[in-house]
Design a protein around this motif. Structure first.
Motif, PDB file in Angstrom:
ATOM      1  N   GLU A 171       1.019  -1.167  -0.009  1.00  0.00           N
ATOM      2  CA  GLU A 171       0.009  -0.212  -0.100  1.00  0.00           C
ATOM      3  C   GLU A 171       0.824   1.333  -0.016  1.00  0.00           C
ATOM      4  OE1 GLU A 171      -2.766   0.396   3.152  1.00  0.00           O
ATOM      5  OE2 GLU A 171      -3.921  -1.755   2.360  1.00  0.00           O
ATOM      6  N   PHE A 172       0.561   2.190  -0.855  1.00  0.00           N
ATOM      7  CA  PHE A 172       1.166   3.652  -0.580  1.00  0.00           C
ATOM      8  C   PHE A 172       0.680   4.367   0.416  1.00  0.00           C
ATOM      9  CE2 PHE A 172       1.029   8.188  -1.867  1.00  0.00           C
ATOM     10  CZ  PHE A 172       2.604   8.302  -1.711  1.00  0.00           C
ATOM     11  N   THR A 173       1.493   4.970   1.211  1.00  0.00           N
ATOM     12  CA  THR A 173       1.325   5.986   2.321  1.00  0.00           C
ATOM     13  C   THR A 173       2.041   7.153   2.321  1.00  0.00           C
ATOM     14  OG1 THR A 173       1.199   3.812   3.659  1.00  0.00           O
ATOM     15  CG2 THR A 173       0.903   6.138   4.797  1.00  0.00           C
ATOM     16  N   PRO A 174       1.416   8.172   1.899  1.00  0.00           N
ATOM     17  CA  PRO A 174       2.336   9.372   1.904  1.00  0.00           C
ATOM     18  C   PRO A 174       2.890   9.917   2.985  1.00  0.00           C
ATOM     19  CG  PRO A 174      -0.119   9.839   1.201  1.00  0.00           C
ATOM     20  CD  PRO A 174      -0.080   8.480   1.853  1.00  0.00           C
ATOM     21  N   LYS A 175       4.221  10.334   3.039  1.00  0.00           N
ATOM     22  CA  LYS A 175       4.869  10.911   4.094  1.00  0.00           C
ATOM     23  C   LYS A 175       5.116  12.427   3.835  1.00  0.00           C
ATOM     24  CE  LYS A 175       7.880   7.617   3.349  1.00  0.00           C
ATOM     25  NZ  LYS A 175       6.894   6.459   2.820  1.00  0.00           N
ATOM     26  N   LEU A 176       4.329  13.384   4.528  1.00  0.00           N
ATOM     27  CA  LEU A 176       4.305  14.677   4.113  1.00  0.00           C
ATOM     28  C   LEU A 176       5.573  15.239   4.873  1.00  0.00           C
ATOM     29  CD1 LEU A 176       0.683  15.601   3.651  1.00  0.00           C
ATOM     30  CD2 LEU A 176       2.253  14.894   2.073  1.00  0.00           C
ATOM     31  N   LEU A 177       6.658  15.630   4.303  1.00  0.00           N
ATOM     32  CA  LEU A 177       7.824  16.205   4.948  1.00  0.00           C
ATOM     33  C   LEU A 177       7.609  17.600   5.427  1.00  0.00           C
ATOM     34  CD1 LEU A 177      10.175  14.070   2.823  1.00  0.00           C
ATOM     35  CD2 LEU A 177       9.354  13.448   4.914  1.00  0.00           C
ATOM     36  N   GLY A 178       6.868  18.214   4.324  1.00  0.00           N
ATOM     37  CA  GLY A 178       6.998  19.628   4.629  1.00  0.00           C
ATOM     38  C   GLY A 178       6.744  20.353   3.098  1.00  0.00           C
ATOM     39  N   THR A 179       6.329  21.531   3.152  1.00  0.00           N
ATOM     40  CA  THR A 179       6.019  22.509   2.164  1.00  0.00           C
ATOM     41  C   THR A 179       7.148  23.526   2.146  1.00  0.00           C
ATOM     42  OG1 THR A 179       3.771  21.827   2.733  1.00  0.00           O
ATOM     43  CG2 THR A 179       4.253  23.376   0.743  1.00  0.00           C
ATOM     44  N   ILE A 180       7.853  23.862   0.954  1.00  0.00           N
ATOM     45  CA  ILE A 180       8.697  25.092   0.790  1.00  0.00           C
ATOM     46  C   ILE A 180       8.416  25.920  -0.467  1.00  0.00           C
ATOM     47  CG2 ILE A 180      11.060  25.506   0.961  1.00  0.00           C
ATOM     48  CD1 ILE A 180      11.860  22.667   1.533  1.00  0.00           C
ATOM     49  N   ALA A 181       7.918  27.174  -0.199  1.00  0.00           N
ATOM     50  CA  ALA A 181       7.800  27.744  -1.436  1.00  0.00           C
ATOM     51  C   ALA A 181       9.172  28.838  -1.395  1.00  0.00           C
ATOM     52  CB  ALA A 181       6.746  28.848  -1.178  1.00  0.00           C
ATOM     53  N   SER A 182       9.499  29.006  -2.745  1.00  0.00           N
ATOM     54  CA  SER A 182      10.798  29.846  -2.947  1.00  0.00           C
ATOM     55  C   SER A 182      10.379  31.177  -3.150  1.00  0.00           C
ATOM     56  CB  SER A 182      11.544  29.271  -4.014  1.00  0.00           C
ATOM     57  OG  SER A 182      12.068  30.348  -4.753  1.00  0.00           O
ATOM     58  N   LEU A 183      10.677  32.321  -2.732  1.00  0.00           N
ATOM     59  CA  LEU A 183      10.444  33.617  -3.085  1.00  0.00           C
ATOM     60  C   LEU A 183      11.469  34.329  -3.888  1.00  0.00           C
ATOM     61  CD1 LEU A 183       8.951  34.691   0.424  1.00  0.00           C
ATOM     62  CD2 LEU A 183       7.575  33.810  -1.540  1.00  0.00           C
ATOM     63  N   GLY A 184      12.241  33.743  -4.545  1.00  0.00           N
ATOM     64  CA  GLY A 184      13.396  34.217  -5.382  1.00  0.00           C
ATOM     65  C   GLY A 184      14.634  33.674  -4.811  1.00  0.00           C
ATOM     66  N   ILE A 207       9.890  30.331   2.371  1.00  0.00           N
ATOM     67  CA  ILE A 207       9.214  30.174   3.433  1.00  0.00           C
ATOM     68  C   ILE A 207       8.936  28.700   3.550  1.00  0.00           C
ATOM     69  CG2 ILE A 207       8.084  32.374   3.914  1.00  0.00           C
ATOM     70  CD1 ILE A 207       5.539  31.122   2.566  1.00  0.00           C
ATOM     71  N   ALA A 208       8.897  28.085   4.533  1.00  0.00           N
ATOM     72  CA  ALA A 208       8.661  26.566   4.749  1.00  0.00           C
ATOM     73  C   ALA A 208       8.073  26.044   5.931  1.00  0.00           C
ATOM     74  CB  ALA A 208      10.037  25.972   4.468  1.00  0.00           C
ATOM     75  N   VAL A 209       7.347  25.230   5.727  1.00  0.00           N
ATOM     76  CA  VAL A 209       6.661  24.417   7.103  1.00  0.00           C
ATOM     77  C   VAL A 209       7.187  22.998   6.945  1.00  0.00           C
ATOM     78  CG1 VAL A 209       4.811  23.666   8.332  1.00  0.00           C
ATOM     79  CG2 VAL A 209       4.624  25.668   7.032  1.00  0.00           C
ATOM     80  N   LEU A 210       8.149  22.510   7.858  1.00  0.00           N
ATOM     81  CA  LEU A 210       8.577  21.264   7.934  1.00  0.00           C
ATOM     82  C   LEU A 210       7.829  20.237   9.017  1.00  0.00           C
ATOM     83  CD1 LEU A 210      12.459  21.950   7.500  1.00  0.00           C
ATOM     84  CD2 LEU A 210      10.642  21.642   5.888  1.00  0.00           C
ATOM     85  N   PHE A 211       7.530  19.273   8.453  1.00  0.00           N
ATOM     86  CA  PHE A 211       7.090  18.203   9.405  1.00  0.00           C
ATOM     87  C   PHE A 211       5.702  18.776  10.215  1.00  0.00           C
ATOM     88  CE2 PHE A 211      11.676  16.980   9.221  1.00  0.00           C
ATOM     89  CZ  PHE A 211      11.281  15.656   8.479  1.00  0.00           C
ATOM     90  N   ASN A 212       5.034  19.774   9.366  1.00  0.00           N
ATOM     91  CA  ASN A 212       3.859  20.172  10.142  1.00  0.00           C
ATOM     92  C   ASN A 212       3.946  20.830  11.122  1.00  0.00           C
ATOM     93  OD1 ASN A 212       1.344  20.608   9.302  1.00  0.00           O
ATOM     94  ND2 ASN A 212       0.428  18.785  10.068  1.00  0.00           N
TER      95      ASN A 212
END
Lengths: 405, 405
Positions: free
Chosen positions: B342-355, B360-365
Motif C-alpha cells: 500500500e502507498f502511504t504518503p509521508k508529508l515532509l513539508g512544504t517549501i515555497a521559494s520567493l526568489g 518560506i517553509a513548514v517542515l513536518f507540519n
C-alpha cells in the motif's frame, strides 16, 4: 556681450566628433556649445547589425555621452529635435527651444521604404539601439514560439533580409553565425531555418569587386544563406513577403523581414525648408548649406558629389568622421572671423564583415583582403575611432580585441 | 514465451523514477520495459517558474532521458500519447501503437482555465520547458518593444499573475528579482513596471501558516509586487485583463498574463474511459485503477484522499516521487505474483521559494522557516532528488549549490 552659441544636433559619428573637437579647440570665453541628442548615449551605427543578430550586446556598441563629452564645456540636452527655423535661428525640441548663432546638423538617417506596401509597418530596420535590440528579441521570441504551436509554423523561423548592400550582407554574416546558437537554445533542427536575401540588382554588393562578392556569397551560402538576386520586394505582411522575379510573384512565409535596402536623410532637414537634393543638403565645399552661412551639415544629411563618378559619396561613418575635422575647424573660424577650409574626402577603403572572423575589404582602391585579415582591418579601424573619440580609456572599454575570433 | 511488457507513459517525476527503479529491480529475462515521453528529456516541473522568469536557464532544469535511463534495459520511445485502450491493452501514440501487459500512467497535468473567457488563448501557463522559455522570451520581447513605440505602451511592462497559490507566488518571487535586470537591459525606469497578483481567496497561499504568508507578502511587496486578493479574473484579451472585486470590474492593460491558478490531470485519462473523479483516477491503495488490475496511475493523474482532512492530497512532486517506490515494487510483484504493497504518503513539508535567497517553509507540519534557510532546505531537497534519480554525476551537473545566493 554674450558668447556666441554653437548648437550641434545629433550625437552620431559626425555630431559627437565635432563636439569633442570643439571642446578642445574653443576656449571657455570664445563660445558656448550645446549638444542635442535623443538618447544620453552615442552608438556605433556600423555595429548595430551585430546587436540585431544577437552576437554583440548593445552596451558594447553604445557610449555614454558624458564619457566622451566634457559636460563643463559642452551643455548636453537630451531631447528630440522637432524642427529647425533657420531664418529665426531657432531649433524646436520636444520640451524646449534653442537659439543658435552657429548650427551643426548631424541628424543622421532614417529608413527609406520607397512606398513598398507593408514595409514600414511590418518590416524591421537596423536603425538604432532600440530597433537592433528589438530584432534580436523578435528572433528569439519567434524561435521560442516554434515549439508552442501545432503544427509548427515555418514563418517563425524564416528570416528574410531585403537588400544585399552593405548593411544587408553584414547582417547576413552575423545571423548566419547566430542561427545555430538559436537552434540549440530552442531545440530546433538548424536545417529547418531559412535565411533568404532578396536583392534587386543581379548581384549582392553591387559595385563591389566581383572576386570579393563571389567570396562573400560563397562564405554566406556555406552557412545556409539563400540569395535571390534580380528580385524586387513587392509587399510585406505580418506573416509573409512577396517578391517579383522574372515577372513571377513568389511568396515567402515569414514573420521576420529585415529591411536593409534603403536609407534617407532625416526628414526634419527637408521639412525645415532647407533646399535639398534627394532629401539631403548639397553642402558647399566648407560644409555649409547653400542658403545659410551659419548652418553646417554633417554626415548622412549632407550630400557631396564625387567629381570622378558624378555620383554622391556614400553616407558612411568614415566620411562623417572625416567631415567633423573640417566642420570643427570651420565653426571656430566662422566665430573668430578666420578662413574656412574645404572638405576633401579621403577614401581609405571599404570593409564588409561577414561574421565573427570572416570579411572582405578593398583598401586604397586596390588592395583586396579576404577572411580574418579583412575583419582584422575592420576592428583596427573601429578601435582607431574609439581612440580618437574617447582616448585610451574608451578604447580599452569598448574596443574589439577578439582579433582572431 | 515473450517477456511481459511494462509500458510507462510519461517521464515526469513519477514516470521516470518508476523507470529508474524498475531497471534496477527487474531482470532482463523477467520483463521488457518501455518508457514513452514526448520529449527526449525529463524536467523539474518545480523549477519551471525560474526558467519562465529568466533567472535560470532551462538546460539546468531538464535532464536528458538517456542520462538517467539505461537504454539497454529500458526501450525509450519519443512520441505523444493519443489515447489508452485499457480493454485491448493498447496505447495509441502519434506514430505508433504499443501493446502492454502492465501499464503505468504518469501523464502529468495540464492547465485548467475554468472557462474564463480568453484565458486559454491569451494567457501563458508555466507548464513545460517550451512554455516556460516562451514566457521568458515574451517578457523580453515586450520590454524590447517599449522604446520602439510612441507613445510608450504601459501594457507591455505590466505583468499580471493570476493565482496566488504555490506556483503563482514562486513565480512572483523570481519575476520580482528579474524585473530590475530587464529594466537595465532595455533602458526602462523600474518604477514604471507593475507586477500584479490577482487571487480569489482573501489571502495568497490560502491554507498556509498566516505568519509565513505575511512574511511572503512583505518580501514580495518590498520588491514591487502588488496583491489584489478576493478578486476573480473575468476576462483576458491580448492587451488587458479584467477582474472583479467587491462587485466592481477593474481593467489592467497588460500583454502578459501568467495563469498560475489551476491544474488538472492530463485529459487523456478521462477520454480513455477510466472512471475519474475531477479528471483524476481515484486509485486503490496499491496505486492501481479501480477497474483494471494491470494499470497503475502515478503523480498528477492519481487521486488519493487524505483521511484526516477528507480532501485529496495535493499533486506535488514529493508525492509523485514517493509513489514511484510503491509503483515500482507493485509492478514487479504483479508480474512475479508477489504481494502488492500500500502507498502511504509521508508529508515532509512544504517549501515555497520567493526568489534567489528568500523563501518560506513548514517542515513536518510544525517547524517554520523563513528566508535563506527555507531556500536552503528547498535546494537540498532538489539535490536529494537528483541524487536518487541519476546518482552523484547528475547531482554535480544539475544540482543547486548556490546556497547563500
Amino acid at each position: 556681450m554674450n558668447n556666441p552659441h554653437i548648437v550641434i544636433l545629433g550625437a552620431g559619428y559626425g555630431g559627437i566628433m565635432t563636439a569633442v573637437k570643439l571642446q578642445k579647440s574653443i576656449g571657455m570665453n570664445e563660445a558656448d556649445i550645446t549638444l542635442v541628442n535623443m538618447n544620453d548615449y552615442h552608438y556605433q551605427t556600423t555595429w548595430l547589425h551585430e546587436n540585431a543578430a544577437g552576437t554583440l550586446h548593445q552596451d558594447r556598441t553604445r557610449i555614454s555621452i558624458k564619457e566622451v563629452v566634457n559636460l563643463n564645456r559642452v551643455r548636453f540636452v537630451q531631447d528630440k529635435v522637432i524642427s529647425i527655423k533657420p531664418d529665426a535661428k531657432k531649433v524646436k525640441l520636444s520640451n524646449n527651444e534653442l537659439n543658435y548663432d552657429v548650427l551643426v546638423i548631424g541628424l543622421g538617417f532614417e529608413a527609406a521604404t520607397f512606398g513598398i506596401p507593408g514595409l514600414e509597418e511590418h518590416a524591421f530596420t537596423i536603425g538604432d539601439i532600440n530597433s537592433a535590440r528589438l530584432i534580436r528579441e523578435h528572433l528569439e521570441y519567434n524561435f521560442a514560439l516554434y515549439h508552442n504551436e501545432e503544427p509548427n509554423n515555418q514563418a517563425r523561423i524564416n528570416i528574410v533580409v531585403g537588400g544585399g548592400g552593405f548593411t544587408g550582407v553584414e547582417f547576413l554574416g552575423e545571423i548566419a553565425n547566430r542561427v545555430p546558437e538559436l537552434c540549440e537554445e530552442y531545440d530546433i533542427d538548424k536545417h529547418l531555418v531559412r535565411i533568404i536575401n532578396i536583392e534587386g540588382s543581379p548581384t549582392v554588393l553591387p559595385g563591389f569587386d566581383p572576386q570579393l562578392v563571389e567570396y562573400a556569397m560563397n562564405s554566406l551560402e556555406s552557412r545556409g544563406v539563400e540569395f535571390v538576386t534580380g528580385a524586387m520586394l513587392k509587399e510585406c505582411t505580418p506573416d509573409k513577403v512577396t517578391y517579383e522575379k522574372d515577372g513571377r510573384l513568389v511568396e515567402i512565409p515569414t514573420m521576420t523581414t529585415i529591411w536593409a535596402a534603403g536609407v534617407k536623410a532625416n526628414s526634419i532637414v527637408e521639412k525645415s525648408g532647407f533646399s535639398t537634393n534627394r532629401g539631403k543638403v548639397e553642402v558647399r565645399k566648407d560644409m555649409r548649406t547653400p542658403d545659410y552661412d551659419d548652418v553646417f551639415v554633417i554626415g548622412d544629411c549632407a550630400l557631396i558629389m564625387d567629381p570622378e563618378t558624378g555620383r554622391p559619396f556614400p553616407p558612411t561613418a568614415q566620411i562623417a568622421i572625416q567631415q567633423s575635422g573640417t566642420v570643427a575647424h570651420n565653426v571656430k573660424a566662422y566665430i573668430n572671423g578666420g578662413d574656412l577650409e574645404e572638405f576633401t574626402p579621403k577614401l581609405l577603403g571599404t570593409i564588409a564583415s561577414l561574421g565573427h572572423n570572416d570579411g572582405i575589404a578593398v583598401l586604397f582602391n586596390q588592395y583586396k583582403l579576404f577572411g580574418w585579415k579583412a575583419t582584422f582591418m575592420k576592428k583596427m579601424s573601429d578601435n582607431r575611432y574609439l581612440l580618437k573619440l574617447g582616448g585610451p580609456g574608451l578604447l580599452m572599454k569598448k574596443g574589439k580585441f577578439n582579433i582572431f575570433y
